[in-house]
Design an enzyme around this catalytic site. Structure first.
Site, PDB file in Angstrom:
ATOM      1  N   LYS A  53       1.135   4.158  -3.140  1.00 44.97           N
ATOM      2  CA  LYS A  53       0.805   5.587  -3.017  1.00 44.97           C
ATOM      3  C   LYS A  53       2.014   6.455  -3.400  1.00 44.97           C
ATOM      4  O   LYS A  53       1.846   7.546  -3.940  1.00 44.97           O
ATOM      5  CB  LYS A  53       0.304   5.907  -1.608  1.00 44.97           C
ATOM      6  CG  LYS A  53      -1.034   5.236  -1.260  1.00 44.97           C
ATOM      7  CD  LYS A  53      -2.178   5.690  -2.173  1.00 44.97           C
ATOM      8  CE  LYS A  53      -3.537   5.163  -1.711  1.00 44.97           C
ATOM      9  NZ  LYS A  53      -4.652   5.597  -2.565  1.00 44.97           N
ATOM     10  N   TYR A  82       0.818  -1.221   0.000  1.00 45.58           N
ATOM     11  CA  TYR A  82       0.000   0.000   0.000  1.00 45.58           C
ATOM     12  C   TYR A  82       0.852   1.272   0.000  1.00 45.58           C
ATOM     13  O   TYR A  82       0.651   2.136  -0.863  1.00 45.58           O
ATOM     14  CB  TYR A  82      -0.969  -0.048   1.185  1.00 45.58           C
ATOM     15  CG  TYR A  82      -1.895   1.135   1.297  1.00 45.58           C
ATOM     16  CD1 TYR A  82      -2.968   1.304   0.424  1.00 45.58           C
ATOM     17  CD2 TYR A  82      -1.715   2.095   2.292  1.00 45.58           C
ATOM     18  CE1 TYR A  82      -3.828   2.394   0.539  1.00 45.58           C
ATOM     19  CE2 TYR A  82      -2.567   3.179   2.423  1.00 45.58           C
ATOM     20  CZ  TYR A  82      -3.628   3.331   1.539  1.00 45.58           C
ATOM     21  OH  TYR A  82      -4.469   4.418   1.654  1.00 45.58           O
TER      22      TYR A  82
HETATM   23  N1  LIG Z   1      -9.120   5.923   5.426  1.00 47.01           N
HETATM   24  C1  LIG Z   1      -7.909   6.465   5.570  1.00 47.01           C
HETATM   25  O1  LIG Z   1      -7.385   6.631   6.684  1.00 47.01           O
HETATM   26  C2  LIG Z   1      -7.155   6.909   4.352  1.00 47.01           C
HETATM   27  C3  LIG Z   1      -5.947   7.609   4.574  1.00 47.01           C
HETATM   28  C4  LIG Z   1      -5.219   8.037   3.465  1.00 47.01           C
HETATM   29  C5  LIG Z   1      -5.698   7.786   2.186  1.00 47.01           C
HETATM   30  N2  LIG Z   1      -6.875   7.099   2.018  1.00 47.01           N
HETATM   31  C6  LIG Z   1      -7.340   6.888   0.650  1.00 47.01           C
HETATM   32  O2  LIG Z   1      -8.665   7.386   0.522  1.00 47.01           O
HETATM   33  C7  LIG Z   1      -9.328   6.690  -0.550  1.00 47.01           C
HETATM   34  C8  LIG Z   1     -10.669   6.173  -0.064  1.00 47.01           C
HETATM   35  O3  LIG Z   1     -10.428   5.216   0.954  1.00 47.01           O
HETATM   36  P1  LIG Z   1     -11.484   4.883   2.116  1.00 47.01           P
HETATM   37  O4  LIG Z   1     -10.764   5.017   3.375  1.00 47.01           O
HETATM   38  O5  LIG Z   1     -12.744   5.627   1.897  1.00 47.01           O
HETATM   39  O6  LIG Z   1     -11.671   3.313   1.841  1.00 47.01           O
HETATM   40  P2  LIG Z   1     -12.970   2.384   1.711  1.00 47.01           P
HETATM   41  O7  LIG Z   1     -14.024   2.815   2.668  1.00 47.01           O
HETATM   42  O8  LIG Z   1     -12.446   1.005   1.775  1.00 47.01           O
HETATM   43  O9  LIG Z   1     -13.494   2.698   0.233  1.00 47.01           O
HETATM   44  C9  LIG Z   1     -12.745   2.304  -0.883  1.00 47.01           C
HETATM   45  C10 LIG Z   1     -13.625   2.430  -2.094  1.00 47.01           C
HETATM   46  O10 LIG Z   1     -12.878   2.014  -3.247  1.00 47.01           O
HETATM   47  C11 LIG Z   1     -13.661   1.069  -3.944  1.00 47.01           C
HETATM   48  N3  LIG Z   1     -12.872   0.172  -4.772  1.00 47.01           N
HETATM   49  C12 LIG Z   1     -11.913  -0.722  -4.403  1.00 47.01           C
HETATM   50  N4  LIG Z   1     -11.454  -1.376  -5.473  1.00 47.01           N
HETATM   51  C13 LIG Z   1     -12.115  -0.880  -6.552  1.00 47.01           C
HETATM   52  C14 LIG Z   1     -12.099  -1.150  -7.936  1.00 47.01           C
HETATM   53  N5  LIG Z   1     -11.309  -2.101  -8.461  1.00 47.01           N
HETATM   54  N6  LIG Z   1     -12.906  -0.422  -8.752  1.00 47.01           N
HETATM   55  C15 LIG Z   1     -13.716   0.513  -8.240  1.00 47.01           C
HETATM   56  N7  LIG Z   1     -13.814   0.793  -6.938  1.00 47.01           N
HETATM   57  C16 LIG Z   1     -13.016   0.100  -6.109  1.00 47.01           C
HETATM   58  C17 LIG Z   1     -14.444   0.334  -2.874  1.00 47.01           C
HETATM   59  O11 LIG Z   1     -15.541  -0.372  -3.440  1.00 47.01           O
HETATM   60  P3  LIG Z   1     -16.173  -1.684  -2.717  1.00 47.01           P
HETATM   61  O12 LIG Z   1     -17.145  -1.187  -1.688  1.00 47.01           O
HETATM   62  O13 LIG Z   1     -16.832  -2.382  -3.863  1.00 47.01           O
HETATM   63  O14 LIG Z   1     -15.050  -2.469  -2.129  1.00 47.01           O
HETATM   64  C18 LIG Z   1     -14.866   1.537  -2.029  1.00 47.01           C
HETATM   65  O15 LIG Z   1     -15.953   2.206  -2.631  1.00 47.01           O
HETATM   66  C19 LIG Z   1      -8.355   5.599  -0.995  1.00 47.01           C
HETATM   67  O16 LIG Z   1      -7.626   6.052  -2.114  1.00 47.01           O
HETATM   68  C20 LIG Z   1      -7.423   5.443   0.209  1.00 47.01           C
HETATM   69  O17 LIG Z   1      -6.171   4.923  -0.144  1.00 47.01           O
HETATM   70  C21 LIG Z   1      -7.605   6.661   3.075  1.00 47.01           C
END
Ligand SMILES: NC(=O)c1ccc[n+]([C@@H]2O[C@H](COP(=O)([O-])OP(=O)(O)OC[C@H]3O[C@@H](n4cnc5c(N)ncnc54)[C@H](OP(=O)(O)O)[C@@H]3O)[C@@H](O)[C@H]2O)c1
Length: 256
Positions: free
Chosen positions: A173, A169
């Site tokens: 990034k 991961y």
């Molecule tokens: N949460 C944190 O602390 C954090 C920190 C830094 C960066 N981020 C970044 O923020 C972004 C959103 O993350 P989140 O925390 O909201 O995670 P999340 O709740 O797990 O949501 C991830 C989303 O991506 C979708 N997804 C995964 N694989 C996919 C694919 N092949 N095609 C289309 N959609 C896909 C998932 O769909 P499904 O529901 O179908 O699985 C879900 O809608 C990501 O880029 C993550 O790396 C998050």
């Protein structure tokens, strides 16, 4: 007044859903990308409920989109072309988090993570670029993470340097950060701005809700970069730093 059209990948939950909600609340038409139809339709209903009564412009539409599937991405681009003829905002938000320390790297797992978090972004961006070029001043936001910041991971004073070493991961990034910088470079003589957003550690399914920020805070950087004015930056990483209240904590431009 022309409506602004935004596509957010992985918008059925978490930060992506909230980004769609916040952009929709600004009167932007949001296309909520989701790889699963049932989850996408449910998100569409929740977005319409949340945006109901906002009046002019506010609209939300689910669009089937799996970022790892060429056909699905091209069909999404074709649909947007038929429906709107252009795209003003692309938020590459979809990602997965897997993997252990470098010494135990599972290459199949790494390929899976890079397929979504890096190649997925390139696939979607290139499919949407003809539509983005037709918008008067398009914005591309790649949702990255501070765990991909080589500066932070190697700074002994950073809380990130104290965390266990992961590989798939964080390195996906870091790659996404360079992808962002290179798109910004290639497109620097166009009105298109390309930036990376860092949500900060946000409570979502990605980290089993261990994050200490709300999704409202997590979506802030994506919304800011998606709605930059014409004199705004391109080719930067922007958002929330890891720690709250620690020295250097804050919200703004971050080191790559
Ligand atoms: N949460 C944190 O602390 C954090 C920190 C830094 C960066 N981020 C970044 O923020 C972004 C959103 O993350 P989140 O925390 O909201 O995670 P999340 O709740 O797990 O949501 C991830 C989303 O991506 C979708 N997804 C995964 N694989 C996919 C694919 N092949 N095609 C289309 N959609 C896909 C998932 O769909 P499904 O529901 O179908 O699985 C879900 O809608 C990501 O880029 C993550 O790396 C998050």
């Amino acid at each position: 007044m022309t409506t602004t059209i935004a596509l957010i990948t992985g918008a059925n939950k978490g930060i992506g859903f909230e980004t769609a909600r916040q952009l929709g609340a600004r009167g932007i038409t949001v296309l909520a990308g989701a790889r699963d139809k049932a989850r996408g339709r449910q998100a569409q209903g929740a977005l319409r409920d949340a945006l109901g009564g906002l009046g002019d412009g506010a609209a939300a539409q689910f669009i089937p989109l799996d970022v790892t599937d060429e056909k699905s991405v091209q069909e999404a681009a074709d649909w947007i072309e038929r429906e709107y003829g252009r795209l003003d905002i692309l938020v590459n938000n979809a990602a997965i988090a897997r993997g252990g320390p470098p010494s135990q790297a599972d290459l199949d797992e790494m390929r899976e993570v890079f397929e979504t978090n890096v190649f997925g972004v390139i696939r979607v961006t290139n499919a949407m670029l003809p539509l983005l070029r037709r918008a008067p001043a398009a914005r591309i936001v790649n949702v990255s993470s501070e765990v991909g910041s080589i500066t932070s991971q190697t700074d002994p004073a950073s809380p990130l340097a104290q965390m266990p070493a992961g590989l798939a991961y964080p390195s996906s990034k870091s790659a996404l950060n360079m992808v962002t910088a290179m798109y910004a470079k290639e497109l620097r003589d166009t009105p298109i701005k390309v930036n990376a957003a860092n949500p900060g550690y946000t409570a979502t399914d990605l980290n089993r809700h261990s994050g200490f920020r709300s999704v409202a805070e997590g979506a802030e950087a994506s919304v800011y970069l998606a709605t930059l004015p014409d004199d705004g930056p391109s080719g930067i990483l922007w958002g929330h730093l890891w720690a709250t209240g620690a020295p250097g904590d804050g919200y703004g431009p971050l080191p790559w």
